[in-house]
Design a protein around this motif. Structure first.
Motif, mmCIF file in Angstrom:
data_model
loop_
_atom_site.group_PDB
_atom_site.id
_atom_site.type_symbol
_atom_site.label_atom_id
_atom_site.label_comp_id
_atom_site.label_asym_id
_atom_site.label_seq_id
_atom_site.Cartn_x
_atom_site.Cartn_y
_atom_site.Cartn_z
ATOM 1 N N GLY A 296 39.655 29.484 49.136
ATOM 2 C CA GLY A 296 40.075 30.679 48.411
ATOM 3 C C GLY A 296 39.381 31.946 48.877
ATOM 4 N N LEU B 40 51.030 37.211 50.090
ATOM 5 C CA LEU B 40 50.436 37.892 51.249
ATOM 6 C C LEU B 40 51.260 37.639 52.509
ATOM 7 C CD1 LEU B 40 46.624 37.176 50.657
ATOM 8 C CD2 LEU B 40 47.790 39.372 50.454
ATOM 9 N N ARG C 259 42.469 39.454 53.019
ATOM 10 C CA ARG C 259 43.495 40.329 52.460
ATOM 11 C C ARG C 259 43.414 41.748 53.020
ATOM 12 N NH1 ARG C 259 44.222 42.387 46.254
ATOM 13 N NH2 ARG C 259 46.337 43.135 46.514
ATOM 14 N N ALA D 234 41.514 28.724 44.644
ATOM 15 C CA ALA D 234 41.902 29.777 45.590
ATOM 16 C C ALA D 234 42.295 31.045 44.837
ATOM 17 C CB ALA D 234 43.048 29.284 46.474
ATOM 18 N N ALA D 235 43.053 30.882 43.742
ATOM 19 C CA ALA D 235 43.486 32.046 42.967
ATOM 20 C C ALA D 235 42.288 32.739 42.311
ATOM 21 C CB ALA D 235 44.507 31.628 41.911
ATOM 22 N N PHE E 238 40.488 34.702 44.826
ATOM 23 C CA PHE E 238 41.271 35.879 45.170
ATOM 24 C C PHE E 238 41.045 36.994 44.150
ATOM 25 C CE2 PHE E 238 45.196 38.335 44.802
ATOM 26 C CZ PHE E 238 45.263 38.833 46.082
ATOM 27 N N ILE E 239 40.986 36.630 42.877
ATOM 28 C CA ILE E 239 40.758 37.611 41.814
ATOM 29 C C ILE E 239 39.321 38.136 41.865
ATOM 30 C CG2 ILE E 239 40.650 37.897 39.285
ATOM 31 C CD1 ILE E 239 43.477 37.686 40.253
ATOM 32 N N GLY E 240 38.420 37.304 42.390
ATOM 33 C CA GLY E 240 37.030 37.741 42.491
ATOM 34 C C GLY E 240 36.109 37.075 41.489
ATOM 35 N N VAL E 241 36.556 35.967 40.880
ATOM 36 C CA VAL E 241 35.700 35.254 39.944
ATOM 37 C C VAL E 241 35.436 33.828 40.418
ATOM 38 C CG1 VAL E 241 36.326 36.646 37.960
ATOM 39 C CG2 VAL E 241 37.666 34.619 38.481
ATOM 40 N N ILE F 70 40.553 33.277 52.300
ATOM 41 C CA ILE F 70 41.845 33.976 52.194
ATOM 42 C C ILE F 70 41.636 35.346 51.558
ATOM 43 C CG2 ILE F 70 44.164 33.915 51.207
ATOM 44 C CD1 ILE F 70 43.960 30.868 51.124
ATOM 45 N N PHE G 113 49.498 33.443 45.493
ATOM 46 C CA PHE G 113 49.027 34.714 46.057
ATOM 47 C C PHE G 113 49.063 34.701 47.580
ATOM 48 C CE2 PHE G 113 45.340 32.088 46.101
ATOM 49 C CZ PHE G 113 44.628 32.487 47.214
#
Lengths: 274, 314
Positions: free
Chosen positions: A226, B149, A233, A209-210, A213-216, A229, B145
């Motif tokens: 992930g 949020l 954002r 998920a993290a 979120f970072i895009g990788v 979510i 994260f």
């Protein structure tokens, strides 16, 4: 199998197993359960709040969040399970080699120390970014980040077991080193290893998920917990449901696995605590 | 003690050499040419060659490595391709932000975690213990994260108590600084506090079963005094261990949390560099964070002797 009745009497284990079972069944039967195609966008249905037709609302493409979560669970669980398997495999190979062959101990464990000096999530981000975004590369990145600790746990157990009398007895009757390792040492390391793999499963779901979120993480449009979510954002004030529900799904899955791990630890590895 | 310190520093140096090798080596994994990320599609082959030459990428690998170590020995981590400035300066500028975020989160998580864990151990198997342990496990299961949020949604969007992101330096406005860092620090602390509480509980329970606790109670000391003056100090070593682990984990957590709250710290610098393939920043940043982590570890080991006079550092 002696452990099974004790596990079934362990409240945390049973609760965790039930939660994990629900998530796994939902993921397996996504084809039947999902009310919509998780990839089909419907412009007129953009950003709809939770309602009868869309229990968990829709995203900015009008895609049904519930359907995306059900299919997302598949990829998220697959990533978690594969990472747990790979960390188990490589952790055992490295940890057993270090613990059983004194000459390999120092070099292997210093290398593991060096890998553990990087924040695990940053190491995973860097490896995933360098390899390129795909499900397989996320699994590789998370395995690289989790294996050093697994190797350390296996090594510690091997060091304890190899000094026990029955190992000496096995050697005394003329058993070869490789056979002693495979037949007598490793089976006695299984308890702590299974516990560690359960926690890695949980950690990998959080980490996927993290990374998304970072895009990788795994690339869109295929859903994972992930990246649903991460998508939400930008709409956090207008459409919080996009972020809320998949996050809760992560919490339920990870909580289930952590409870499962606690139960396994109490029964299989009673020396370890907390 | 001096011998122990020398031995530990030696060991740390060895690991640091390996860490620097891994940091340097991560760039070998990149498929294709690292310069391609910095040239637009219209760039000529000549421009690419010139950039490769400027960055020293046209040299054999061993020469690149010698150059990397040569610079390292002078405390120079190289130059960022994108920022066009020294990597060490870029990191040091952002370091106070990350350190204040982590320190605040660690203080909060440490105080609450140790208090909750001690309380849970004292009331073992009664409802406050079960409630605290359930909350701790829940905290461990929440993605950092996502929690960030959700906190933004509640405290910034709905209630308007704090800004949704961004950072105000302490020197500019202390109250503004606190408002900008409160939610990120809370996020970072909340996902770790459960771990500290679980470990503290286990450590205190271990001590509570020992004879001197029974003696203390038998000679008429109050329950609170037995816990605070006898049990807790004797559980200090495992508690210190877990706080050390959490300090390291928070460096990683800060990477993510800085991203969520748009805080210009070291983590955001490195993630930005990873996404834009600014590899001197990736290499330097990884090495720098690992060095901090190893230093924290060493500091925790040295503190063992302070916390428990029985511990001999040899």
């Amino acid at each position: 199998m002696r452990a099974l009745p004790r596990l079934l009497g362990h409240r945390a284990f049973v609760t965790g197993a039930a939660l994990v079972l629900v998530v796994v069944l939902a993921a397996i039967s996504a084809d039947w359960l999902a009310p919509y195609d998780p990839l089909r966008s419907a412009v007129r249905m953009r950003l709809r709040p939770p309602e009868a037709e869309h229990w968990f609302g829709t995203d900015h493409f009008g895609r049904d969040i519930l359907s995306r979560m059900l299919f997302g669970a598949r990829i998220s669980l697959a990533i978690g399970l594969s990472t747990a398997m790979l960390t188990g495999l490589f952790g055992t190979m490295i940890g057993a080699a270090a613990g059983f062959f004194p000459r390999l101990d120092h070099p292997l464990m210093r290398l593991m120390d060096a890998l553990m000096a990087f924040p695990a999530i940053l190491l995973a981000i860097a490896v995933a970014a360098v390899l390129g975004a795909s499900v397989a590369n996320v699994i590789v990145a998370l395995s690289v980040a989790t294996t050093p600790h697994t190797a350390r746990i296996v090594r510690a157990s091997v060091l304890v077991v190899r000094r026990m009398d029955f190992i000496e007895a096995a050697r005394a009757i003329g058993m070869g080193e490789a056979r002693v390792l495979m037949r007598h040492v490793l089976p006695n390391v299984a308890g702590p290893l299974i516990v560690r793999m359960t926690y890695v499963f949980a950690t990998a779901i959080l980490a996927e998920a993290a990374l998304s979120f970072i895009g990788v993480g795994p690339p869109p449009p295929a859903p994972t917990f992930g990246n649903i979510i991460a998508n939400g954002r930008d709409f956090i004030s207008d459409a919080p449901w996009i972020t809320l529900f998949p996050g809760l799904a992560v919490v339920v899955s990870v909580l289930g696995l952590n409870l499962l791990g606690d139960g396994l630890r109490d029964v299989l590895d009673p020396r370890a605590r907390a | 003690m001096a011998f122990y310190l020398a031995k530990r520093l030696g060991g740390m140096l060895l690991v640091l050499v390996l860490v620097s090798l891994l940091s340097f080596g991560i760039i070998w994994l990149v498929p294709g040419d690292p310069t391609s990320a910095f040239l637009d599609a219209s760039a000529t082959a000549e421009q690419a060659t010139r950039l490769r030459h400027e960055l020293g990428l046209d040299q054999p690998l061993w020469q690149q490595m010698v150059a990397w170590y040569g610079r390292l020995l002078h405390g120079d981590l190289g130059r960022s391709i994108l920022l066009r400035r020294s990597v060490s300066v870029a990191i040091l500028e952002r370091l106070p932000v990350t350190l204040s975020l982590t320190a605040l989160a660690l203080a909060f998580a440490g105080l609450v975690g140790v208090a909750a864990g001690t309380l849970a151990a004292t009331l073992q198997n009664r409802w406050p213990d079960q409630a605290i342990m359930a909350a701790a496990l829940l905290g461990l299961s929440v993605p950092d994260f996502w929690l960030g949020l959700m906190l933004i949604l509640l405290f910034a969007v709905q209630l308007g108590f704090v800004p949704t992101g961004g950072f105000v330096p302490f020197g500019e406005s202390p109250s503004g600084w606190f408002r900008s860092i409160a939610l990120p620090a809370a996020t970072l602390a909340l996902v770790q506090v459960g771990f500290i509480a679980r470990m503290t509980r286990a450590a205190v329970l271990d001590v509570l079963h020992q004879d001197f606790i029974r003696t203390a109670a038998a000679k008429g000391l109050g329950r609170a005094r037995v816990i605070l003056c006898h049990a807790l100090p004797n559980a200090a070593v495992p508690i210190l261990t877990v706080v050390g682990i959490v300090a390291g984990a928070m460096l990683g957590g800060a990477v993510i949390v800085e991203q969520v709250f748009s805080i210009p710290g070291v983590g955001r610098l490195i993630v930005g560099a990873v996404l834009s393939r600014d590899y001197p920043v990736i290499q330097g940043g990884l090495l720098f964070l690992a060095a901090i982590y190893l230093t924290v570890n060493l500091a925790v080991d040295l503190l063992y002797a302070v916390a428990d006079p029985r511990v001999r550092l040899e």
